[in-house]
Design an enzyme around this catalytic site. Sequence first.
Site, PDB file in Angstrom:
ATOM      1  N   ILE A 188       0.906  -1.148   0.000  1.00 58.77           N
ATOM      2  CA  ILE A 188       0.000   0.000   0.000  1.00 58.77           C
ATOM      3  C   ILE A 188       0.944   1.197   0.000  1.00 58.77           C
ATOM      4  O   ILE A 188       1.573   1.500   1.011  1.00 58.77           O
ATOM      5  CB  ILE A 188      -0.940   0.008   1.224  1.00 58.77           C
ATOM      6  CG1 ILE A 188      -1.876  -1.199   1.179  1.00 58.77           C
ATOM      7  CG2 ILE A 188      -1.737   1.319   1.261  1.00 58.77           C
ATOM      8  CD1 ILE A 188      -2.800  -1.330   2.376  1.00 58.77           C
ATOM      9  N   PRO A 189       1.105   1.849  -1.156  1.00 57.37           N
ATOM     10  CA  PRO A 189       2.206   2.793  -1.358  1.00 57.37           C
ATOM     11  C   PRO A 189       2.030   4.163  -0.697  1.00 57.37           C
ATOM     12  O   PRO A 189       1.943   5.199  -1.371  1.00 57.37           O
ATOM     13  CB  PRO A 189       2.270   2.909  -2.881  1.00 57.37           C
ATOM     14  CG  PRO A 189       0.861   2.692  -3.323  1.00 57.37           C
ATOM     15  CD  PRO A 189       0.302   1.667  -2.358  1.00 57.37           C
ATOM     16  N   CYS A 190       2.052   4.177   0.624  1.00 56.87           N
ATOM     17  CA  CYS A 190       1.927   5.443   1.342  1.00 56.87           C
ATOM     18  C   CYS A 190       3.138   6.337   1.096  1.00 56.87           C
ATOM     19  O   CYS A 190       3.069   7.548   1.341  1.00 56.87           O
ATOM     20  CB  CYS A 190       1.700   5.205   2.825  1.00 56.87           C
ATOM     21  SG  CYS A 190       2.941   4.184   3.618  1.00 56.87           S
ATOM     22  N   HIS A 191       4.226   5.780   0.577  1.00 57.24           N
ATOM     23  CA  HIS A 191       5.391   6.607   0.253  1.00 57.24           C
ATOM     24  C   HIS A 191       5.093   7.579  -0.888  1.00 57.24           C
ATOM     25  O   HIS A 191       5.822   8.543  -1.076  1.00 57.24           O
ATOM     26  CB  HIS A 191       6.602   5.723  -0.094  1.00 57.24           C
ATOM     27  CG  HIS A 191       6.414   4.837  -1.284  1.00 57.24           C
ATOM     28  ND1 HIS A 191       5.770   3.603  -1.191  1.00 57.24           N
ATOM     29  CD2 HIS A 191       6.756   4.992  -2.583  1.00 57.24           C
ATOM     30  CE1 HIS A 191       5.747   3.049  -2.399  1.00 57.24           C
ATOM     31  NE2 HIS A 191       6.339   3.867  -3.255  1.00 57.24           N
ATOM     32  N   ARG A 192       4.015   7.369  -1.614  1.00 59.62           N
ATOM     33  CA  ARG A 192       3.658   8.253  -2.726  1.00 59.62           C
ATOM     34  C   ARG A 192       2.856   9.475  -2.273  1.00 59.62           C
ATOM     35  O   ARG A 192       2.479  10.303  -3.102  1.00 59.62           O
ATOM     36  CB  ARG A 192       2.883   7.474  -3.789  1.00 59.62           C
ATOM     37  CG  ARG A 192       3.740   6.405  -4.446  1.00 59.62           C
ATOM     38  CD  ARG A 192       3.017   5.647  -5.521  1.00 59.62           C
ATOM     39  NE  ARG A 192       3.861   4.543  -5.985  1.00 59.62           N
ATOM     40  CZ  ARG A 192       3.399   3.388  -6.434  1.00 59.62           C
ATOM     41  NH1 ARG A 192       2.091   3.184  -6.523  1.00 59.62           N
ATOM     42  NH2 ARG A 192       4.233   2.437  -6.807  1.00 59.62           N
TER      43      ARG A 192
END
Length: 187
Positions: free
Chosen positions: A150-154
């Site tokens: 779940i790409p919360c880094h984006r």
Amino acid sequence: MGLHRPSSNARRYAHAGRPIGVTCTDSPLGRVLVATTDTGLCAVYLGDDDTALLQTLYAEFPAAHIGSGPAPKAAAAAIAAYLCDQTPLPVLSLDPVGTSFQRLVWQALCRIPYGETRTYRQLAGDLSLPASAARAVGQACAANSLAIVIPCHRAIGADGRIAGFRWGIARKQALLMGEGVFLPYLE
């Protein structure tokens, strides 16, 4: 909502009595802990020390039977390969634990294309929420237990700067740079 974990009892009693399998592996970002239930991934953590990663897992899922679940080695290998040479991350079954709001935010994060970012305010708008909900969106990102998947880094700050990341700003920066994201404001 807490900064790193939901304040509700949802996570504390998540998977009560259920087995969670766990493995740790090396990556360019340090150690990666991958944990699975019989339904899918429930945790992907980044860190420097297996013991600390395991302690976090035990703290987040104290009622589960950690270590006796399905082997997460295939998922760990896929995540490590993705981090090493940017091979596409395969679709993985997920079993995240969070509030309804957190799940909505996590779904919005999953819609951000590889190599792109959104501000917390943009994510709030994508969810038809007012701009003032940006902070709550950020808190939901911080509660995400499935790093990379779940790409919360984006998610970035309104000014284009890299803002908080549960696993450290340097890791967030490395993930974004690995995706080819131009970062004009490196601190």
